[in-house]
Design a protein around this motif. Structure first.
Motif, PDB file in Angstrom:
ATOM      1  N   LEU A  20       0.871  -1.166   0.000  1.00 39.04           N
ATOM      2  CA  LEU A  20       0.000   0.000   0.000  1.00 39.04           C
ATOM      3  C   LEU A  20       0.918   1.228   0.000  1.00 39.04           C
ATOM      4  O   LEU A  20       1.802   1.346   0.867  1.00 39.04           O
ATOM      5  N   ILE A  21       0.740   2.097  -0.970  1.00 35.69           N
ATOM      6  CA  ILE A  21       1.636   3.246  -1.125  1.00 35.69           C
ATOM      7  C   ILE A  21       0.860   4.524  -0.834  1.00 35.69           C
ATOM      8  O   ILE A  21      -0.199   4.776  -1.424  1.00 35.69           O
ATOM      9  N   TYR A  22       1.394   5.309   0.119  1.00 38.22           N
ATOM     10  CA  TYR A  22       0.796   6.598   0.474  1.00 38.22           C
ATOM     11  C   TYR A  22       1.913   7.610   0.684  1.00 38.22           C
ATOM     12  O   TYR A  22       2.880   7.335   1.402  1.00 38.22           O
ATOM     13  N   ASN A  23       1.780   8.760   0.048  1.00 35.83           N
ATOM     14  CA  ASN A  23       2.820   9.804   0.151  1.00 35.83           C
ATOM     15  C   ASN A  23       4.212   9.258  -0.158  1.00 35.83           C
ATOM     16  O   ASN A  23       5.189   9.561   0.540  1.00 35.83           O
ATOM     17  N   ASP A  24       4.280   8.411  -1.193  1.00 39.63           N
ATOM     18  CA  ASP A  24       5.542   7.807  -1.658  1.00 39.63           C
ATOM     19  C   ASP A  24       6.173   6.839  -0.658  1.00 39.63           C
ATOM     20  O   ASP A  24       7.306   6.399  -0.854  1.00 39.63           O
ATOM     21  N   LYS A  25       5.445   6.520   0.415  1.00 36.05           N
ATOM     22  CA  LYS A  25       5.952   5.524   1.363  1.00 36.05           C
ATOM     23  C   LYS A  25       5.220   4.208   1.161  1.00 36.05           C
ATOM     24  O   LYS A  25       4.008   4.195   0.930  1.00 36.05           O
ATOM     25  N   VAL A  26       5.965   3.109   1.232  1.00 36.19           N
ATOM     26  CA  VAL A  26       5.396   1.778   0.987  1.00 36.19           C
ATOM     27  C   VAL A  26       5.104   1.082   2.316  1.00 36.19           C
ATOM     28  O   VAL A  26       5.976   0.998   3.194  1.00 36.19           O
ATOM     29  N   TYR A  27       3.867   0.592   2.452  1.00 29.41           N
ATOM     30  CA  TYR A  27       3.450  -0.181   3.627  1.00 29.41           C
ATOM     31  C   TYR A  27       3.138  -1.592   3.156  1.00 29.41           C
ATOM     32  O   TYR A  27       2.246  -1.790   2.333  1.00 29.41           O
ATOM     33  N   LYS A  28       3.880  -2.568   3.659  1.00 32.89           N
ATOM     34  CA  LYS A  28       3.665  -3.958   3.242  1.00 32.89           C
ATOM     35  C   LYS A  28       2.576  -4.592   4.098  1.00 32.89           C
ATOM     36  O   LYS A  28       2.578  -4.443   5.329  1.00 32.89           O
ATOM     37  N   VAL A  29       1.658  -5.293   3.438  1.00 31.52           N
ATOM     38  CA  VAL A  29       0.554  -5.955   4.134  1.00 31.52           C
ATOM     39  C   VAL A  29       0.521  -7.413   3.683  1.00 31.52           C
ATOM     40  O   VAL A  29       0.231  -7.713   2.522  1.00 31.52           O
ATOM     41  N   ALA A  30       0.848  -8.320   4.598  1.00 34.41           N
ATOM     42  CA  ALA A  30       0.888  -9.753   4.286  1.00 34.41           C
ATOM     43  C   ALA A  30      -0.475 -10.391   4.542  1.00 34.41           C
ATOM     44  O   ALA A  30      -1.354  -9.795   5.173  1.00 34.41           O
ATOM     45  N   LYS A  31      -0.642 -11.618   4.067  1.00 32.18           N
ATOM     46  CA  LYS A  31      -1.854 -12.384   4.379  1.00 32.18           C
ATOM     47  C   LYS A  31      -2.015 -12.461   5.897  1.00 32.18           C
ATOM     48  O   LYS A  31      -1.066 -12.762   6.625  1.00 32.18           O
ATOM     49  N   GLY A  32      -3.229 -12.137   6.368  1.00 31.86           N
ATOM     50  CA  GLY A  32      -3.472 -12.151   7.804  1.00 31.86           C
ATOM     51  C   GLY A  32      -3.111 -10.852   8.494  1.00 31.86           C
ATOM     52  O   GLY A  32      -3.150 -10.772   9.719  1.00 31.86           O
ATOM     53  N   GLU A  33      -2.802  -9.817   7.704  1.00 29.60           N
ATOM     54  CA  GLU A  33      -2.555  -8.498   8.294  1.00 29.60           C
ATOM     55  C   GLU A  33      -3.671  -7.534   7.909  1.00 29.60           C
ATOM     56  O   GLU A  33      -4.336  -7.698   6.883  1.00 29.60           O
ATOM     57  N   THR A  34      -3.846  -6.525   8.760  1.00 28.44           N
ATOM     58  CA  THR A  34      -4.903  -5.535   8.602  1.00 28.44           C
ATOM     59  C   THR A  34      -4.279  -4.156   8.710  1.00 28.44           C
ATOM     60  O   THR A  34      -3.405  -3.946   9.557  1.00 28.44           O
ATOM     61  N   ILE A  35      -4.724  -3.232   7.882  1.00 22.52           N
ATOM     62  CA  ILE A  35      -4.195  -1.868   7.942  1.00 22.52           C
ATOM     63  C   ILE A  35      -5.356  -0.876   7.905  1.00 22.52           C
ATOM     64  O   ILE A  35      -6.339  -1.088   7.190  1.00 22.52           O
ATOM     65  N   PHE A  36      -5.233   0.169   8.710  1.00 20.46           N
ATOM     66  CA  PHE A  36      -6.295   1.157   8.906  1.00 20.46           C
ATOM     67  C   PHE A  36      -5.898   2.460   8.223  1.00 20.46           C
ATOM     68  O   PHE A  36      -4.813   2.993   8.471  1.00 20.46           O
ATOM     69  N   LEU A  37      -6.780   2.964   7.362  1.00 25.22           N
ATOM     70  CA  LEU A  37      -6.548   4.242   6.700  1.00 25.22           C
ATOM     71  C   LEU A  37      -7.456   5.291   7.328  1.00 25.22           C
ATOM     72  O   LEU A  37      -8.684   5.219   7.168  1.00 25.22           O
ATOM     73  N   PRO A  38      -6.901   6.260   8.040  1.00 27.14           N
ATOM     74  CA  PRO A  38      -7.736   7.333   8.588  1.00 27.14           C
ATOM     75  C   PRO A  38      -8.486   8.067   7.478  1.00 27.14           C
ATOM     76  O   PRO A  38      -8.046   8.099   6.321  1.00 27.14           O
ATOM     77  N   ALA A  39      -9.603   8.667   7.840  1.00 26.23           N
ATOM     78  CA  ALA A  39     -10.469   9.304   6.839  1.00 26.23           C
ATOM     79  C   ALA A  39      -9.783  10.450   6.113  1.00 26.23           C
ATOM     80  O   ALA A  39     -10.148  10.779   4.980  1.00 26.23           O
ATOM     81  N   ALA A  40      -8.788  11.075   6.741  1.00 25.96           N
ATOM     82  CA  ALA A  40      -8.100  12.210   6.117  1.00 25.96           C
ATOM     83  C   ALA A  40      -7.216  11.794   4.941  1.00 25.96           C
ATOM     84  O   ALA A  40      -6.780  12.648   4.158  1.00 25.96           O
ATOM     85  N   LEU A  41      -6.954  10.488   4.800  1.00 20.05           N
ATOM     86  CA  LEU A  41      -6.117  10.008   3.694  1.00 20.05           C
ATOM     87  C   LEU A  41      -7.004   9.765   2.470  1.00 20.05           C
ATOM     88  O   LEU A  41      -7.894   8.921   2.513  1.00 20.05           O
ATOM     89  N   ASP A  42      -6.743  10.482   1.398  1.00 16.69           N
ATOM     90  CA  ASP A  42      -7.620  10.394   0.225  1.00 16.69           C
ATOM     91  C   ASP A  42      -7.101   9.473  -0.873  1.00 16.69           C
ATOM     92  O   ASP A  42      -7.873   8.773  -1.513  1.00 16.69           O
ATOM     93  N   ASP A  43      -5.805   9.485  -1.105  1.00 16.12           N
ATOM     94  CA  ASP A  43      -5.253   8.784  -2.271  1.00 16.12           C
ATOM     95  C   ASP A  43      -4.231   7.748  -1.844  1.00 16.12           C
ATOM     96  O   ASP A  43      -3.227   8.086  -1.210  1.00 16.12           O
ATOM     97  N   VAL A  44      -4.488   6.488  -2.187  1.00 14.63           N
ATOM     98  CA  VAL A  44      -3.496   5.435  -1.970  1.00 14.63           C
ATOM     99  C   VAL A  44      -3.404   4.578  -3.226  1.00 14.63           C
ATOM    100  O   VAL A  44      -4.307   4.573  -4.070  1.00 14.63           O
TER     101      VAL A  44
END
Length: 323
Positions: free
Chosen positions: A285-309
């Motif tokens: 998952l890429i936001y603001n040019d930073k990469v967040y890796k999400v493996a099977k069995g992982e969960t990631i939360f995007l706050p409402a203020a984040l518009d584009d990923v």
């Protein structure tokens, strides 16, 4: 302090029916035996999940809402729920069957327990051969017939059993009798509630207490929806690299996305947080040019203020959840 895509440290729950797949299949990090549930995102009192990384590490989900308000969850969600978070996200591993159970609706749960009700959905991630779920009744039943079956020890005969496989999805509204059978691992999305009425528990003794578990047969009778349906499973279709509706209810909306390549997501018109649950493969998952890796069995939360990923993967199945 700026918001960013957030991972929480899961909370692991011992269950009489729990196995070890959350560790062996989903790479969860715990040492206890019989862990049946991994609470991925929780605002249940006493079980609030904590941010695991980044500048907000150490804060609870409730802290985020207090500090960032609608930027964390969306204006509509904040107006509706205040500092309470409306959803609870879990992975569940049933080595043996769960109790037959039912959940109360918002009104009854508020009156009896000062809690939300518990509408929920299941997405089957793994199922052993012939593994089953119990969902609803297999025939027309009224309250008197149900009580008679329960008192005579024959309640299992009037319940609907579905043999399930990976990808099967069920919406479980309040009032619908249900149980996860042995050999099923699934993702569960539900209202923030820990109110469960057990109806039948196979007369099991919990080794951690040496006792049978409490039943709530009297509380359940007036909560159960006695209607009968010929199909309780959710029908859906998947087109790769598209956002496919899965379960849209008044309590949460869940889509499924099969990612092969790269998908740009724009949430500027969505007044809500977004949660991604990776149920197969892995993604970036890429936001603001930073990469967040999400493996099977992982969960990631995007706050409402984040518009584009951007979501990127060779081949991943992801549940997308929002209010």
């Amino acid at each position: 302090m700026a918001l960013y895509p957030i991972k929480f440290t899961p909370i692991y729950k011992y269950r009489i029916w729990g196995g070890n797949k959350l560790k062996t299949v989903l790479n969860k990090n715990y040492t206890q035996e019989n862990i049946g549930e991994s609470w991925e995102i929780s605002d249940v009192k006493g079980d609030e999940t904590i941010v695991s990384d980044g500048s907000l590490a150490g804060k609870t989900l409730r802290d985020l809402i207090k500090d960032f308000k609608e930027d964390a969850v969306g204006a509509h969600v904040y107006k509706t729920f205040g500092e309470e978070f409306p959803l609870l996200i879990k992975f569940i591993d049933a080595k043996t069957p769960l109790s037959i159970q039912v959940h109360p609706n918002n009104e009854i749960a508020k009156q009896r327990h000062n809690s939300f009700g518990k509408n929920e959905m299941w997405y089957v991630m793994e199922a052993e051969k012939d593994a089953e779920l119990i969902v609803g009744f297999n025939q027309k039943v009224d309250k008197e017939a149900y009580v008679k079956a329960l008192e005579s020890g024959e309640v299992l005969k009037i319940l609907n059993n579905d043999t399930v496989s990976k990808g099967d999805t069920y919406y479980i509204p309040t009032g619908r009798i249900h149980a996860i059978g042995a050999g099923v691992m699934l993702a569960e999305i539900q209202q923030t509630s820990d109110i469960t009425y057990r109806i039948y528990d196979y007369d099991r003794v919990d080794s951690s207490t040496g006792k049978t578990r409490e039943l709530h047969t009297d509380l359940a009778v007036d909560v159960i929806d006695y209607s009968f349906d010929t199909n309780y499973k959710t029908n859906y279709a998947i087109t790769e690299n598209k956002t496919n509706p899965l379960v849209h209810s008044p309590y949460f909306k869940t889509n499924i996305i099969n990612i092969k390549g790269e998908i740009k997501k724009d949430f500027s018109d969505l007044d809500s947080f977004v949660i991604y649950i990776c149920v197969e493969g892995s993604l970036e998952l890429i936001y603001n040019d930073k990469v967040y890796k999400v493996a099977k069995g992982e969960t990631i939360f995007l706050p409402a203020a984040l518009d584009d990923v951007v979501l990127k993967s060779h081949n991943a199945d992801v549940l997308e959840v929002y209010y």
